[in-house]
Design a protein around this motif. Sequence first.
Motif, PDB file in Angstrom:
ATOM      1  N   ASP A 121     -26.073 -53.062 -11.929  1.00 36.87           N
ATOM      2  CA  ASP A 121     -26.960 -53.178 -13.093  1.00 36.87           C
ATOM      3  C   ASP A 121     -26.483 -54.341 -13.953  1.00 36.87           C
ATOM      4  O   ASP A 121     -25.347 -54.325 -14.441  1.00 36.87           O
ATOM      5  N   TRP A 122     -27.369 -55.324 -14.158  1.00 33.21           N
ATOM      6  CA  TRP A 122     -26.969 -56.569 -14.800  1.00 33.21           C
ATOM      7  C   TRP A 122     -27.677 -56.773 -16.126  1.00 33.21           C
ATOM      8  O   TRP A 122     -28.861 -56.499 -16.260  1.00 33.21           O
ATOM      9  N   THR A 123     -26.897 -57.241 -17.109  1.00 27.71           N
ATOM     10  CA  THR A 123     -27.413 -57.608 -18.419  1.00 27.71           C
ATOM     11  C   THR A 123     -27.394 -59.132 -18.532  1.00 27.71           C
ATOM     12  O   THR A 123     -26.372 -59.754 -18.259  1.00 27.71           O
ATOM     13  N   THR A 124     -28.504 -59.719 -18.919  1.00 28.94           N
ATOM     14  CA  THR A 124     -28.562 -61.165 -19.100  1.00 28.94           C
ATOM     15  C   THR A 124     -28.046 -61.509 -20.494  1.00 28.94           C
ATOM     16  O   THR A 124     -28.653 -61.139 -21.494  1.00 28.94           O
ATOM     17  N   LEU A 125     -26.916 -62.201 -20.546  1.00 30.40           N
ATOM     18  CA  LEU A 125     -26.282 -62.565 -21.815  1.00 30.40           C
ATOM     19  C   LEU A 125     -26.821 -63.886 -22.354  1.00 30.40           C
ATOM     20  O   LEU A 125     -26.870 -64.092 -23.568  1.00 30.40           O
TER      21      LEU A 125
END
Length: 199
Positions: A121-125
């Motif tokens: 699960d990836w969060t775009t910073l």
Amino acid sequence: VLLDYPSDDFGENEDFAIVLIYYGLDDLGTIITPQSDDANCSASSVKPYGEGGNWFAYYAFDDNLNTSWSSNNYVTAAWLQYDFGENNEKKITTISILPRDYAGLNQIGKFEVQASNNGFDWTTLMQEREIPSNNLNHWFSYVFENDNYYRYYRLNVLSTNGQTITIKEVHFNTSGSITSKHLTTQIFKKISGHWVRQS
């Protein structure tokens, strides 16, 4: 560190402009120990051995400007990832990228920065940015907001200026602020609606 500007900053009706600021990043905390294998590094695509040498993922984190990571031939979108390890999460707020140039073009175009604590699960910073194609042999540094600690950080390359993605070095940093301590000028000419730096 070279930051590029939108064409509107130079004026719509001017053929030439003499404006460019080279910024310095103060108080950078680079926290990656130079890597000697792929234990902490991975990529979604790697050019095979024999295509000009080795192009391992860890070559982008080995602090050696004579090596590079490259995606496979004709792969123009791929990610490069660093794993800080279990119970060693970091709060990264700056990324610095040194592209490899080939045939006069930087071999990375548009990209984004993402983070995860499970690798799925990836969060775009940092949303999509673009590195200029013809400003060669420069580090490009970007500061972004991040209030959380993550184990995995990913440079997600969305496009390139050539047939592959090739990067000499990537630094993930814990802090950094942009200042105008390095200032110089360059001449730009407007060609087909775009500002092009004149040598």
